[in-house]
Design a protein around this motif. Sequence first.
Motif, PDB file in Angstrom:
ATOM      1  N   THR A  66      15.115  43.448  11.893  1.00  0.00           N
ATOM      2  CA  THR A  66      16.006  43.132  13.001  1.00  0.00           C
ATOM      3  C   THR A  66      15.852  41.657  13.322  1.00  0.00           C
ATOM      4  O   THR A  66      14.738  41.162  13.441  1.00  0.00           O
ATOM      5  N   VAL A  67      16.980  40.950  13.417  1.00  0.00           N
ATOM      6  CA  VAL A  67      16.976  39.508  13.639  1.00  0.00           C
ATOM      7  C   VAL A  67      17.743  39.212  14.927  1.00  0.00           C
ATOM      8  O   VAL A  67      18.783  39.805  15.175  1.00  0.00           O
ATOM      9  N   SER A  68      17.225  38.276  15.737  1.00  0.00           N
ATOM     10  CA  SER A  68      17.945  37.902  16.949  1.00  0.00           C
ATOM     11  C   SER A  68      18.152  36.398  16.979  1.00  0.00           C
ATOM     12  O   SER A  68      17.412  35.645  16.355  1.00  0.00           O
ATOM     13  N   GLY A  69      19.169  35.981  17.704  1.00  0.00           N
ATOM     14  CA  GLY A  69      19.489  34.572  17.843  1.00  0.00           C
ATOM     15  C   GLY A  69      20.872  34.412  18.451  1.00  0.00           C
ATOM     16  O   GLY A  69      21.526  35.395  18.793  1.00  0.00           O
ATOM     17  N   LYS A  70      21.301  33.166  18.578  1.00  0.00           N
ATOM     18  CA  LYS A  70      22.645  32.883  19.088  1.00  0.00           C
ATOM     19  C   LYS A  70      23.584  32.718  17.905  1.00  0.00           C
ATOM     20  O   LYS A  70      23.229  32.097  16.901  1.00  0.00           O
ATOM     21  N   MET A 109      25.973  31.044  15.731  1.00  0.00           N
ATOM     22  CA  MET A 109      26.296  29.639  15.519  1.00  0.00           C
ATOM     23  C   MET A 109      27.634  29.501  14.796  1.00  0.00           C
ATOM     24  O   MET A 109      28.470  28.696  15.168  1.00  0.00           O
ATOM     25  N   ASN A 110      27.817  30.327  13.762  1.00  0.00           N
ATOM     26  CA  ASN A 110      29.037  30.259  12.952  1.00  0.00           C
ATOM     27  C   ASN A 110      29.027  31.417  11.967  1.00  0.00           C
ATOM     28  O   ASN A 110      28.045  32.143  11.859  1.00  0.00           O
ATOM     29  N   THR A 111      30.125  31.570  11.239  1.00  0.00           N
ATOM     30  CA  THR A 111      30.161  32.500  10.115  1.00  0.00           C
ATOM     31  C   THR A 111      30.813  31.803   8.931  1.00  0.00           C
ATOM     32  O   THR A 111      31.672  30.933   9.105  1.00  0.00           O
ATOM     33  N   THR A 112      30.370  32.176   7.758  1.00  0.00           N
ATOM     34  CA  THR A 112      31.006  31.709   6.531  1.00  0.00           C
ATOM     35  C   THR A 112      31.664  32.935   5.907  1.00  0.00           C
ATOM     36  O   THR A 112      31.657  34.010   6.502  1.00  0.00           O
ATOM     37  N   LYS A 113      32.190  32.788   4.704  1.00  0.00           N
ATOM     38  CA  LYS A 113      32.840  33.936   4.069  1.00  0.00           C
ATOM     39  C   LYS A 113      31.885  35.090   3.826  1.00  0.00           C
ATOM     40  O   LYS A 113      32.294  36.234   3.781  1.00  0.00           O
ATOM     41  N   SER A 153      17.859  30.091  16.314  1.00  0.00           N
ATOM     42  CA  SER A 153      16.770  30.497  17.183  1.00  0.00           C
ATOM     43  C   SER A 153      15.704  29.411  17.169  1.00  0.00           C
ATOM     44  O   SER A 153      15.160  29.096  16.104  1.00  0.00           O
ATOM     45  N   PHE A 154      15.436  28.814  18.313  1.00  0.00           N
ATOM     46  CA  PHE A 154      14.475  27.712  18.433  1.00  0.00           C
ATOM     47  C   PHE A 154      14.785  26.592  17.447  1.00  0.00           C
ATOM     48  O   PHE A 154      13.900  26.038  16.811  1.00  0.00           O
ATOM     49  N   GLY A 155      16.046  26.296  17.266  1.00  0.00           N
ATOM     50  CA  GLY A 155      16.463  25.204  16.396  1.00  0.00           C
ATOM     51  C   GLY A 155      16.541  25.566  14.918  1.00  0.00           C
ATOM     52  O   GLY A 155      17.088  24.815  14.129  1.00  0.00           O
ATOM     53  N   ALA A 156      15.994  26.700  14.538  1.00  0.00           N
ATOM     54  CA  ALA A 156      16.053  27.132  13.135  1.00  0.00           C
ATOM     55  C   ALA A 156      17.303  27.971  12.928  1.00  0.00           C
ATOM     56  O   ALA A 156      17.662  28.801  13.764  1.00  0.00           O
ATOM     57  N   VAL A 157      17.981  27.750  11.804  1.00  0.00           N
ATOM     58  CA  VAL A 157      19.190  28.503  11.483  1.00  0.00           C
ATOM     59  C   VAL A 157      18.837  29.590  10.478  1.00  0.00           C
ATOM     60  O   VAL A 157      18.212  29.323   9.458  1.00  0.00           O
ATOM     61  N   ARG A 158      19.236  30.796  10.787  1.00  0.00           N
ATOM     62  CA  ARG A 158      18.989  31.936   9.900  1.00  0.00           C
ATOM     63  C   ARG A 158      20.318  32.409   9.341  1.00  0.00           C
ATOM     64  O   ARG A 158      21.250  32.685  10.097  1.00  0.00           O
TER      65      ARG A 158
END
Length: 193
Positions: A129-133, A135-139, A146-151
Amino acid sequence: MTLKKFFKSKRNQQVVISSFGEVDSCLETEGKVAAIGRDFVMLTNLQKRIWIPYTYIETANIPFGFPSYSNTHQHHLYDNQLQKNLTLRFGETVNKRETLVQQFFEESFRTNFLSWKGTRVEAVLSNETVSGKIMNTTKSELLLTSFGAVRKIPLVEIRIVSTLSLVSFWKKEMRTLLQSFGGKVRGGRKSEK
């Protein structure tokens, strides 16, 4: 097609969805049908919004004790100003209202997340399970920060996405941060010995 037809007939009504969870388990989700997309359904309840891709839905039913209404018996508000705006400025009017976008365009799982950028969510995958805001979606991926890291999360692996309250979000983020920090500290102690 059967799921889409069922959800369209149950728009704004309570449903229970059983979806494939982790190995040999089933997740049950209850809420009102808020949006029906090309490849997903979005439910809402008093606490959160929940996106479920059709590929992971096993069954969808009406909860026991809830009446089933057909669309012909639901009340529709007729707005003369809305009719005029749809006739004269269709694109502008539809674009301003999420319900009209859902009515006229069947969005995909990917494109629906674009309108929820900055929303705190939790994504349930097959093994974690992953949480965060958002940011965007790609295809092919949902990007959470989350804390500046992009997942980057592959869309095909997502089983359920649900919004998180600020308190829940911070609890999960702090737990994740402490676990990663604890792993680094333990790893450092082992290498010193």
